[in-house]
Design an enzyme around this catalytic site. Structure first.
Site, PDB file in Angstrom:
ATOM      1  N   GLU A   6       0.808  -1.231   0.000  1.00 34.42           N
ATOM      2  CA  GLU A   6       0.000   0.000   0.000  1.00 34.42           C
ATOM      3  C   GLU A   6       0.839   1.279   0.000  1.00 34.42           C
ATOM      4  OE1 GLU A   6      -2.800  -0.265   3.251  1.00 34.42           O
ATOM      5  OE2 GLU A   6      -3.692  -2.092   2.471  1.00 34.42           O
TER       6      GLU A   6
ATOM      7  N   GLU B 198      -5.895 -10.785  -0.971  1.00 34.79           N
ATOM      8  CA  GLU B 198      -6.720 -10.536   0.224  1.00 34.79           C
ATOM      9  C   GLU B 198      -8.198 -10.446  -0.161  1.00 34.79           C
ATOM     10  OE1 GLU B 198      -5.251  -7.192   2.515  1.00 34.79           O
ATOM     11  OE2 GLU B 198      -3.161  -7.753   2.178  1.00 34.79           O
TER      12      GLU B 198
HETATM   13  C1  XIL Z   1      -6.152  -6.118   8.607  1.00 31.76           C
HETATM   14  C2  XIL Z   1      -6.489  -7.263   9.552  1.00 31.76           C
HETATM   15  O1  XIL Z   1      -7.388  -8.119   8.887  1.00 31.76           O
HETATM   16  C3  XIL Z   1      -7.104  -6.726  10.827  1.00 31.76           C
HETATM   17  O2  XIL Z   1      -7.290  -7.768  11.765  1.00 31.76           O
HETATM   18  C4  XIL Z   1      -6.213  -5.644  11.420  1.00 31.76           C
HETATM   19  O3  XIL Z   1      -6.845  -5.073  12.546  1.00 31.76           O
HETATM   20  C5  XIL Z   1      -5.920  -4.566  10.391  1.00 31.76           C
HETATM   21  O4  XIL Z   1      -5.349  -5.154   9.243  1.00 31.76           O
HETATM   22  N1  XIL Z   1      -4.720  -4.638   3.943  1.00 31.76           N
HETATM   23  C6  XIL Z   1      -3.729  -5.449   4.443  1.00 31.76           C
HETATM   24  C7  XIL Z   1      -4.011  -6.287   5.636  1.00 31.76           C
HETATM   25  O5  XIL Z   1      -2.652  -5.565   3.832  1.00 31.76           O
HETATM   26  O6  XIL Z   1      -2.875  -6.487   6.441  1.00 31.76           O
HETATM   27  C8  XIL Z   1      -5.139  -5.710   6.469  1.00 31.76           C
HETATM   28  O7  XIL Z   1      -5.435  -6.636   7.505  1.00 31.76           O
HETATM   29  C9  XIL Z   1      -6.346  -5.430   5.601  1.00 31.76           C
HETATM   30  C10 XIL Z   1      -6.010  -4.428   4.530  1.00 31.76           C
END
Ligand code: XIL
Length: 393
Positions: free
Chosen positions: A166, A285
């Site tokens: 990101e 994701e």
């Molecule tokens: C999220 C997790 O799912 C949560 O449990 C945490 O509180 C915050 O992060 N992008 C990413 C992930 O790369 O690491 C994130 O995961 C969601 C968005």
């Protein structure tokens, strides 16, 4: 009698065939509905994955599904900097190792997540930079040492590392909407930290595939200055031209049924364009949120479940369409363990959820059946098996 003999002979021949064929050409018997995502995906050379909530592994149903349906896993939080190095110089490997042991026990490939990101950093680091006790020159050394320590610790056990996560803006982050770099590392070190991070990761692990991972890069827009996917494409092209060892572009694919609607062709187009740069791609994701209806009746739920299934399927078809798309990972597989239950995506915390493949009581949803069918019922001429990806030096 004759009939029985023939059946046995056919069974023996099938068994011999199953042993002789490579895993990618395994012969499945029975109804595809009864086959796991990981078995069906193996026929395409594709890995299907999930994020793992380490705390949930004590739930036997959670563990059983995580083990049986998925061939790759990602730690949802256990490998983030705030967890791994909560105090400066004090490493906490235990949650990550618990996760690694689960993956090993179930013959799952691991996506390491995440080395460099502006979120979930330890307070000692962000506060040290804010109060000036950590200088910028020192910060670069801290990043180098952290990447080296973590990649070395897991060396040989990670399939894909999310090296940088990101790093670029969205159109709504600036008044004119143009895309640029963002976040803690860019603000303190400049954009050069991205190339550095990939080189440092490669120096510590010659085998892992190194990934740039981001959201809202599932499809190209108009290719102009407001197009985030185009910005990431140009960035990756530049990095590769400089010899930076970046092997994979990861599209997070956090979608919501309230926005847009990608056709499978748009997803396929993005996957193929990134692949044309010489990198593999991964969906890293995947989840598809729904605005929670006031009442959950058939009338309100059916359209949501169908729209959600369509989005999961469009992503799966888009991935299958590119021989360089090597994994399709969901960000949690059941509605009981999904970050969407508490995250605020703009409509309030938890107002947009029900984002996964299974209900909270572990019943497969239509989205599960949709991607299961995509895996079962696609093949030549448009869908061919994956091309193995080798790390660039
Ligand atoms: C999220 C997790 O799912 C949560 O449990 C945490 O509180 C915050 O992060 N992008 C990413 C992930 O790369 O690491 C994130 O995961 C969601 C968005």
């Amino acid at each position: 009698m004759r009939r029985i003999t023939m059946t046995l002979a056919a069974g023996a021949a099938a068994a011999a065939l199953a042993v002789a064929l490579p895993a990618s050409a395994r012969w499945h018997t029975g109804d595809p509905q009864d086959q796991s995502l990981r078995a069906l995906a193996a026929d395409h050379g594709l890995y299907v994955g999930t994020a793992i909530d380490v705390g949930a592994l004590s739930d036997p149903t959670y563990s059983q599904i995580a083990a049986s349906q998925f061939s790759t896993v990602t730690a949802e939080n256990a490998m983030k900097w705030e967890t791994i190095e909560p105090e400066r110089g004090v490493y906490n490997w235990a949650p990550a190792e618990q996760f690694m042991a689960f993956a090993k026990a179930h013959d799952q490939k691991v996506r390491g997540h995440v080395l460099v990101w502006q979120n979930q950093l330890p307070a000692w680091l962000t506060e040290g930079v804010a109060d000036g006790s950590i200088s910028k020159a020192e910060l670069r050394g801290i990043l180098h040492d952290y990447i080296t320590a973590v990649v070395t610790h897991f060396q040989g056990r990670i399939w894909q590392w999310d090296v940088v996560n990101e790093a670029v803006t969205d159109p709504w982050d600036s008044p004119d909407g143009h895309i640029t770099y963002k976040g803690f590392w860019y603000e303190n070190l400049g954009a050069g930290y991205i190339a550095d991070a990939f080189r440092w990761a490669r120096a510590a692990d010659r085998q892992a595939l190194l990934t740039y991972n981001d959201y809202n890069i599932d499809a190209f827009g108009d290719g102009g200055p407001l197009d985030k996917t185009q910005f990431v494409y140009d960035m990756v092209k530049d990095l590769r031209a400089q010899g930076v060892p970046i092997d994979v572009v990861g599209s997070q694919a956090h979608l919501s049924t309230r926005y847009g609607n990608y056709s499978p062709f748009q997803i396929a187009d993005a996957q193929q364009k990134f692949a044309s740069l010489g990198v593999a791609t991964a969906l890293t994701e995947v989840d598809v949120r729904n605005l929670m209806p006031a009442e959950q009746t058939g009338d309100t739920m059916n359209p949501l479940l169908q729209a959600q299934a369509y989005d999961y399927s469009a992503l799966m078809q888009g991935c299958l369409a590119s021989r360089h798309c090597i994994s399709y990972t969901v960000w949690g597989f059941d509605d009981g363990h999904s970050w969407t239950n508490t995250w605020d995506f703009g409509a309030g915390a938890g107002a947009e959820a029900m984002a996964t493949l299974y209900t909270a009581d572990y019943q497969p949803k239509l989205a599960y059946r949709a991607i299961q069918a995509d895996l079962a019922f696609t093949g030549a001429p448009q869908v061919l098996s994956r091309i193995p990806q080798h790390p660039t030096r």
